[in-house]
Write a protein that holds these residues in place. Sequence first.
Motif, short mmCIF file in Angstrom:
data_model
loop_
_atom_site.label_atom_id
_atom_site.label_comp_id
_atom_site.label_asym_id
_atom_site.label_seq_id
_atom_site.Cartn_x
_atom_site.Cartn_y
_atom_site.Cartn_z
N GLY B 106 0.83 -1.21 0.00
CA GLY B 106 0.00 0.00 0.00
C GLY B 106 0.85 1.25 0.00
N GLY B 107 1.95 1.19 0.72
CA GLY B 107 2.86 2.33 0.75
C GLY B 107 3.50 2.56 -0.61
N ASN B 108 3.87 1.46 -1.27
CA ASN B 108 4.46 1.56 -2.61
C ASN B 108 3.47 2.24 -3.56
N LEU B 109 2.20 1.86 -3.44
CA LEU B 109 1.16 2.47 -4.28
C LEU B 109 0.92 3.93 -3.90
N GLY B 110 0.85 4.18 -2.61
CA GLY B 110 0.53 5.54 -2.15
C GLY B 110 1.62 6.52 -2.52
N THR B 111 2.87 6.10 -2.42
CA THR B 111 3.97 6.97 -2.82
C THR B 111 3.95 7.20 -4.33
N ALA B 112 3.58 6.15 -5.08
CA ALA B 112 3.38 6.28 -6.52
C ALA B 112 4.61 6.81 -7.25
N VAL B 123 0.66 -3.38 -12.88
CA VAL B 123 0.20 -2.98 -14.21
C VAL B 123 0.09 -4.22 -15.10
N ALA B 124 1.13 -5.03 -15.08
CA ALA B 124 1.15 -6.23 -15.94
C ALA B 124 0.01 -7.19 -15.57
N LEU B 125 -0.33 -7.23 -14.29
CA LEU B 125 -1.38 -8.12 -13.82
C LEU B 125 -2.78 -7.54 -14.04
N GLY B 126 -2.85 -6.30 -14.48
CA GLY B 126 -4.16 -5.65 -14.61
C GLY B 126 -4.85 -5.52 -13.27
N ALA B 127 -4.10 -5.14 -12.24
CA ALA B 127 -4.62 -5.10 -10.87
C ALA B 127 -5.72 -4.06 -10.72
N MET B 128 -6.62 -4.33 -9.79
CA MET B 128 -7.58 -3.34 -9.32
C MET B 128 -7.11 -2.86 -7.94
N VAL B 129 -7.12 -1.55 -7.75
CA VAL B 129 -6.72 -0.98 -6.47
C VAL B 129 -7.99 -0.66 -5.68
N GLU B 130 -8.11 -1.26 -4.51
CA GLU B 130 -9.33 -1.08 -3.71
C GLU B 130 -9.12 0.05 -2.71
N ARG B 137 -16.65 2.55 -0.39
CA ARG B 137 -15.55 1.84 -1.02
C ARG B 137 -15.71 1.83 -2.54
N ARG B 138 -14.55 1.81 -3.22
CA ARG B 138 -14.57 1.69 -4.67
C ARG B 138 -13.27 1.03 -5.10
N SER B 139 -13.18 0.67 -6.36
CA SER B 139 -11.90 0.18 -6.85
C SER B 139 -11.61 0.79 -8.21
N LEU B 140 -10.30 0.92 -8.49
CA LEU B 140 -9.83 1.57 -9.71
C LEU B 140 -8.85 0.65 -10.40
N PRO B 141 -8.90 0.60 -11.74
CA PRO B 141 -7.82 -0.11 -12.44
C PRO B 141 -6.48 0.54 -12.14
N MET B 142 -5.47 -0.29 -12.04
CA MET B 142 -4.13 0.19 -11.69
C MET B 142 -3.71 1.40 -12.52
N GLN B 143 -3.96 1.34 -13.80
CA GLN B 143 -3.45 2.43 -14.65
C GLN B 143 -4.23 3.73 -14.49
N GLU B 144 -5.40 3.64 -13.89
CA GLU B 144 -6.10 4.89 -13.59
C GLU B 144 -5.71 5.41 -12.21
N PHE B 145 -5.12 4.53 -11.42
CA PHE B 145 -4.76 4.93 -10.05
C PHE B 145 -3.58 5.90 -10.04
N VAL B 163 -5.04 -4.59 -3.02
CA VAL B 163 -5.01 -4.75 -4.48
C VAL B 163 -5.56 -6.14 -4.80
N ARG B 164 -6.22 -6.20 -5.96
CA ARG B 164 -6.83 -7.46 -6.39
C ARG B 164 -6.22 -7.83 -7.74
N VAL B 165 -5.62 -9.01 -7.80
CA VAL B 165 -4.95 -9.45 -9.03
C VAL B 165 -5.33 -10.89 -9.32
N PRO B 166 -5.17 -11.35 -10.56
CA PRO B 166 -5.42 -12.77 -10.83
C PRO B 166 -4.38 -13.64 -10.15
N VAL B 167 -4.82 -14.80 -9.64
CA VAL B 167 -3.84 -15.79 -9.17
C VAL B 167 -3.03 -16.27 -10.38
N ALA B 168 -1.75 -16.43 -10.17
CA ALA B 168 -0.87 -16.77 -11.29
C ALA B 168 -1.32 -18.05 -11.98
#
Lengths: 761, 290
Positions: B106-112, B123-130, B137-145, B163-168
Amino acid sequence: MTTVETGRVTTGAPPSGAVGASARRPDGGPKVRGEFSFSGDLWSDGMVWGATLRSPHASARIRAIDVSAALAIPGVITVVTADDVPGSKFYGLEHRDQPVFAWELVRYAGEPVAAVAADHPETARRALAAIEVDYELTEPVLDPEVALAGEPLHPDGNVFRELWVRKGDPDVRGEFVVEGTYELGMQDQAFMGPEAGLASPADDGGIDLVVSTQWLHNDRDQIAECLALAPEKVRLTLGGVGGAFGAREDVSLQIHASLLASVTGRPVKMVYSREESFLGHVHRHPGRLWMRHSADRDGKIVSYEARIVLDGGAYRSSSYHVVANAACFSAGPYNTPNAVVVGFGVRTNNPPCGAMRGFGAVQVCFAHEAQMDRLADAIGMDRIELRILNAMAPGDTLLTGQIITGALPVADVIRATAALPMPPAASSDPMARPGGAGRTTDATDVVRATGFAVGFKNLMYAEGYDDDSHAACRIEGGVVTITCAAAEVGQGFVTLCQQFGREILGVDDVVVAPADTSIGSAGSTSASRQTMMSGGAVEKACRLVRAQIVEQVAASSGADPDHLAFAEGRVVSVEGPVAVAVDLAELTAEHPYEAMARHQHRTTYPLDADGQGDAHVSMACAAHRAVVDVDPELGLVRVVQLATAQDVGKVLNPTAALGQIEGGIAQGVGLATMEEIILVDGKPRNPSFTDYLIPTALDMPEVAVEWIEVPEPDAPFGAKGIGEPPVISSTPAVVAAIRAATGRPLVRVPVRPTDIVGLTS
Amino acid sequence: MDVTLPTTVDEAVSARADAPDAVLLAGGTDLMVAVNAGWLNPTAVIALRSVAELGQWRVDGDQLVVGAGVTYERMLREGLAASSPGLADAARTVGSPQIRSAGTIGGNLGTASPAGDTLPVLVALGAMVELAGPDGRRSLPMQEFTTGPKRTALAPGEMITAVRVPVASGPQQYRKVGVRNAMVIAVASVAVVLDGDRRSVGVGLGSVGPVPLAAPEAAVFAADAVDWSAGGPVLHEVDAAVRFGELVAAASSPIDDHRSSAAYRRLAIGVLAERCLRTACAPAVGEDAA
């Protein structure tokens, strides 16, 4: 070594803490446990916090300084500027050319302009922000070649030193000629413990200062001059030092803290932040060096020419003597019959440069070792053979005409280094490849190659400096106390004092008293000199005490003084008819024995107009062989192994000696591959350990070591100082290996990925 | 200084509403640097370590949900590394063991930061940021975050919860170039994720743009270049990895700074991408295969 059995002595294993043993350092445990008190941990009741305002500009005229807003902040006790300096307004390690606070001109980015004392570090920081300095910006002179020919930046001019060294016939040339121009960026000492100290006003009007430094007495004299105090009213005690490497030779906060204590009448603590530390101490001189060598078909060096330009930055610091070392040792430890060398130390508006481990020898070694490889390649000769063929030995002459009289086993260190085992083949661990934890590089992307280099430099001060050190030894109740003002900066001098005491007086308990100015100067912890100079003084003091006890025991027992030995806390007879077993604790319980000693090295002399003269005391050499793995496509490097044989005289403490060698190699690898203060408009762009990178454990190679023990005359137990050679030839060895892996010329350090992939502009 | 210690996300959100100027403290590996350097002088702190929800991760069907308070060290352990080897590789490149034990995703994301190590993987995983905030509550696609260097789409009073990502379901690679071999800020970094379930490829790039970038053209090219039917992804033609690297380099928009040059970053990002795809598609010969 001896052990004692029933009052008689037989030969046996060395006592664990004596000379030659890996005696444990007294500060080792506390440092590992985080319990060691560094100078940044100093505390005093009623103390206030000092902070320094520094120029953000590399070159500017100061129109006005307004401190009123800062003084109005609650908690701010005082603000001092140049107007408040009661004595000399200038200081300097060797020559007083640097203002305590700038008042008319600032000559580098980071130059102190004012200092504040406040009740809290945050208050002090706000006070600095509230000081208004009206700067009129002027164009900084950042290129030493421009400064050499340009308007003076200081009343002393822009040339700290121009030193010519001429030897033999300037016109003779060999059949094979190679030349090159080499550059080095500005390396930082990057010690871990930032500058810190606590200055307290004393009842007699003087100052008591506890501080991290390399030379207590030199600091004392500079503080006394600037505060207009008698030297004896300025008393310094060494604080816990977190590394030095030359960066604590010059005064940093000493005068500012003492002045603030004097003005406020309160203890003042100052601690630099990491960024301020980068601004507040000198760095290694960046350099640009041109060299031309010629040799005959057999590989013998015939002639050598060089022009060395070192950027000293805004103030002199030790530039004068760094230039001397660079010029005098610029040909390396090779017999060079004909030479013309000029070295310049130049004033610019870059940050001041001064002492750093290797002191001028590092810069020239990077160049002369590249030249040796080029020369061997031009002749078609093996690179190591060429070095052995030209290797100096006792009886040969330096560029300065001085005949080498002490030990200097150059050919031995070369052969021994070349014979050390090579590292294992590439590891299957991807983290051990170039790129490390970034896992950039697969096994098939790696090229392995080897490079070799040899370096040397002088030990101790030079050019007629009357160097000395003082020490005292006292034994009471069987406990030996050594007193010496030598600064322990991590190199292990305190361990050595204990070893000398145990070796000479045969007791286990040796206490090293705090280093302070109550005793005579020990000189600087620099120039690889403390083992020989202060070690020499400690050895003498211990031997004087021993002689007193021998005289006493011989007189009371009737034993022949020559039959007495010291071991396991007793004086015993080792031969002769009289059995003696005197317990030293009992003997000295009520009657302590003590002695003071002063040690000097032999006289040296200034260099003449042709750079000739017996200017140096002793020499030491080392060779390094580097094995590197390179990812040429990405320009990444992993140094796999550094093998080194070093001329050490005598190993006094194997663990401590290995530590010096590994540490020096880390700094040498750093200069080769990553360490540089990047300047933009004269301002450091990377003053942090986020961006000034030093090697991590994943960058540090395996180290293979061989000691070459040829005792040095007039040195304690034959030991040489060993701190500097590891950092001199390790850098060129690594770069030679990267050249071999990539085929690129790589004439500048640090070598960047862009250099290896060929994208350097 | 006021310090609040919420135990739930709701408490944390209302604490922020009560103190709009308060800073959020998770691992502190960015925040404390700023405070110690004097860049930031917080008057109030909301410390998140006691918020249990943030420290948890779970598998939700074919999705992996990683709480914002999960540390880099934990990404290397437990079942997390197995569920997201790309995040584990990225986490391993961060700092020292001490930093990895404190710093959080979360810190890595928040610092951005454009150089944030987990961000190209997300980004590669197409993560959703919650996210959670005063409006729920809401969620955003990583690239919009991420909206710019150190700028995010977080609304006032909002915080990252997970963050929500697909299991490998295939190889994941993260490679990072720095100027030394550990504890270094990325000069260029690439994440390449092969998703066997969806037969797609994800690409994320670090330190070569103002935000972590995707490389959609390269990703589509790679998905077509991979033979998904064999006993694992393999490339139809080995040279496809080279072309993939070229496309990734073309998708970057690096700059010159004191850490490196734009030209080197463009070169490095292409080489890294090529190697990622080469290795991901050659598990039998690539000894680095996860």
